[in-house]
Design a protein around this motif. Structure first.
Motif, PDB file in Angstrom:
ATOM      1  N   UNK A  41      76.703  42.358  13.723  1.00  0.00           N
ATOM      2  CA  UNK A  41      77.927  42.229  12.931  1.00  0.00           C
ATOM      3  C   UNK A  41      78.274  40.758  12.766  1.00  0.00           C
ATOM      4  N   UNK A  42      78.848  40.417  11.620  1.00  0.00           N
ATOM      5  CA  UNK A  42      79.140  39.016  11.339  1.00  0.00           C
ATOM      6  C   UNK A  42      80.296  38.470  12.160  1.00  0.00           C
ATOM      7  N   UNK A  43      81.140  39.329  12.726  1.00  0.00           N
ATOM      8  CA  UNK A  43      82.296  38.861  13.487  1.00  0.00           C
ATOM      9  C   UNK A  43      81.970  38.490  14.924  1.00  0.00           C
ATOM     10  N   UNK A  44      80.851  38.951  15.437  1.00  0.00           N
ATOM     11  CA  UNK A  44      80.530  38.761  16.851  1.00  0.00           C
ATOM     12  C   UNK A  44      79.227  38.020  17.037  1.00  0.00           C
ATOM     13  N   UNK A  45      79.180  37.256  18.115  1.00  0.00           N
ATOM     14  CA  UNK A  45      77.911  36.691  18.547  1.00  0.00           C
ATOM     15  C   UNK A  45      77.519  37.388  19.854  1.00  0.00           C
ATOM     16  N   UNK A  46      76.501  36.922  20.486  1.00  0.00           N
ATOM     17  CA  UNK A  46      75.983  37.556  21.703  1.00  0.00           C
ATOM     18  C   UNK A  46      77.027  37.555  22.829  1.00  0.00           C
ATOM     19  N   UNK A  47      77.754  36.450  22.975  1.00  0.00           N
ATOM     20  CA  UNK A  47      78.770  36.358  24.036  1.00  0.00           C
ATOM     21  C   UNK A  47      79.916  37.333  23.805  1.00  0.00           C
ATOM     22  N   UNK A  48      80.342  37.490  22.547  1.00  0.00           N
ATOM     23  CA  UNK A  48      81.404  38.443  22.231  1.00  0.00           C
ATOM     24  C   UNK A  48      80.970  39.868  22.554  1.00  0.00           C
ATOM     25  N   UNK A  49      79.736  40.191  22.221  1.00  0.00           N
ATOM     26  CA  UNK A  49      79.212  41.527  22.507  1.00  0.00           C
ATOM     27  C   UNK A  49      79.185  41.787  24.012  1.00  0.00           C
ATOM     28  N   UNK A  50      78.796  40.773  24.780  1.00  0.00           N
ATOM     29  CA  UNK A  50      78.782  40.919  26.237  1.00  0.00           C
ATOM     30  C   UNK A  50      80.192  41.105  26.784  1.00  0.00           C
ATOM     31  N   UNK A  51      81.157  40.374  26.229  1.00  0.00           N
ATOM     32  CA  UNK A  51      82.546  40.506  26.673  1.00  0.00           C
ATOM     33  C   UNK A  51      83.088  41.907  26.377  1.00  0.00           C
ATOM     34  N   UNK A  52      82.781  42.427  25.194  1.00  0.00           N
ATOM     35  CA  UNK A  52      83.226  43.779  24.833  1.00  0.00           C
ATOM     36  C   UNK A  52      82.656  44.793  25.815  1.00  0.00           C
ATOM     37  N   UNK A  53      81.387  44.679  26.088  1.00  0.00           N
ATOM     38  CA  UNK A  53      80.753  45.631  27.009  1.00  0.00           C
ATOM     39  C   UNK A  53      81.280  45.484  28.429  1.00  0.00           C
ATOM     40  N   UNK A  54      81.507  44.264  28.870  1.00  0.00           N
ATOM     41  CA  UNK A  54      82.015  44.086  30.237  1.00  0.00           C
ATOM     42  C   UNK A  54      83.416  44.666  30.388  1.00  0.00           C
ATOM     43  N   UNK A  55      84.214  44.632  29.338  1.00  0.00           N
ATOM     44  CA  UNK A  55      85.549  45.223  29.382  1.00  0.00           C
ATOM     45  C   UNK A  55      85.493  46.749  29.294  1.00  0.00           C
ATOM     46  N   UNK A  56      84.541  47.283  28.545  1.00  0.00           N
ATOM     47  CA  UNK A  56      84.506  48.717  28.278  1.00  0.00           C
ATOM     48  C   UNK A  56      83.678  49.515  29.286  1.00  0.00           C
ATOM     49  N   UNK A  57      82.669  48.922  29.886  1.00  0.00           N
ATOM     50  CA  UNK A  57      81.777  49.666  30.788  1.00  0.00           C
ATOM     51  C   UNK A  57      82.493  50.355  31.952  1.00  0.00           C
ATOM     52  N   UNK A  58      83.463  49.728  32.596  1.00  0.00           N
ATOM     53  CA  UNK A  58      84.125  50.432  33.702  1.00  0.00           C
ATOM     54  C   UNK A  58      84.859  51.707  33.260  1.00  0.00           C
ATOM     55  N   UNK A  59      85.190  51.824  31.994  1.00  0.00           N
ATOM     56  CA  UNK A  59      85.927  52.979  31.485  1.00  0.00           C
ATOM     57  C   UNK A  59      85.010  54.022  30.838  1.00  0.00           C
TER      58      UNK A  59
END
Length: 114
Positions: free
Chosen positions: A65-83
């Motif tokens: 996606x044009x809005x995210x880079x690799x670091x943004x994707x990692x941040x999204x996953x790190x926030x969402x994985x525990x849930x």
């Protein structure tokens, strides 16, 4: 001769105004189109996340996606994985994470149905 040059000048000014207007229209059209294409990417990534896809697969989808880079994707996953074990499979947490990274509430957490 003066009236000819005045007419050419007026025509040139009209052309510049029409060209500028067209460029502005194109900009807003493509910006709007990009938003909906990205929304499809987010929904696809959220569905993959909910249905147990690996983190690398979801990260790849988000990074495309044009809005995210690799670091943004990692941040999204790190926030969402525990849930991920929540009743909805972590969908709300995933969308909340996407909104957090984007900096505004772009996507509704209520629109997902199983």
């Amino acid at each position: 001769m003066d009236s000819f040059l005045a007419n050419v000048g007026l025509l040139a000014i009209a052309f510049v105004i029409i060209y500028g207007y067209k460029k502005i229209q194109d900009y807003y059209y493509f910006k709007h189109l990009s938003f909906y294409e990205n929304e499809k990417v987010y929904k696809a990534a959220a569905d993959e996340f909910v249905h147990g896809a690996s983190s690398d697969d979801v990260k790849t989808i988000l990074a495309s996606c044009s809005d995210f880079d690799e670091e943004d994707a990692e941040e999204i996953l790190s926030r969402a994985l525990p849930r991920r074990t929540d009743k909805d499979g972590g969908y709300r947490a995933f969308i909340r994470s996407v909104n957090k990274v984007l900096g505004e509430d772009v996507y509704s957490e209520q629109c997902h149905t199983h």
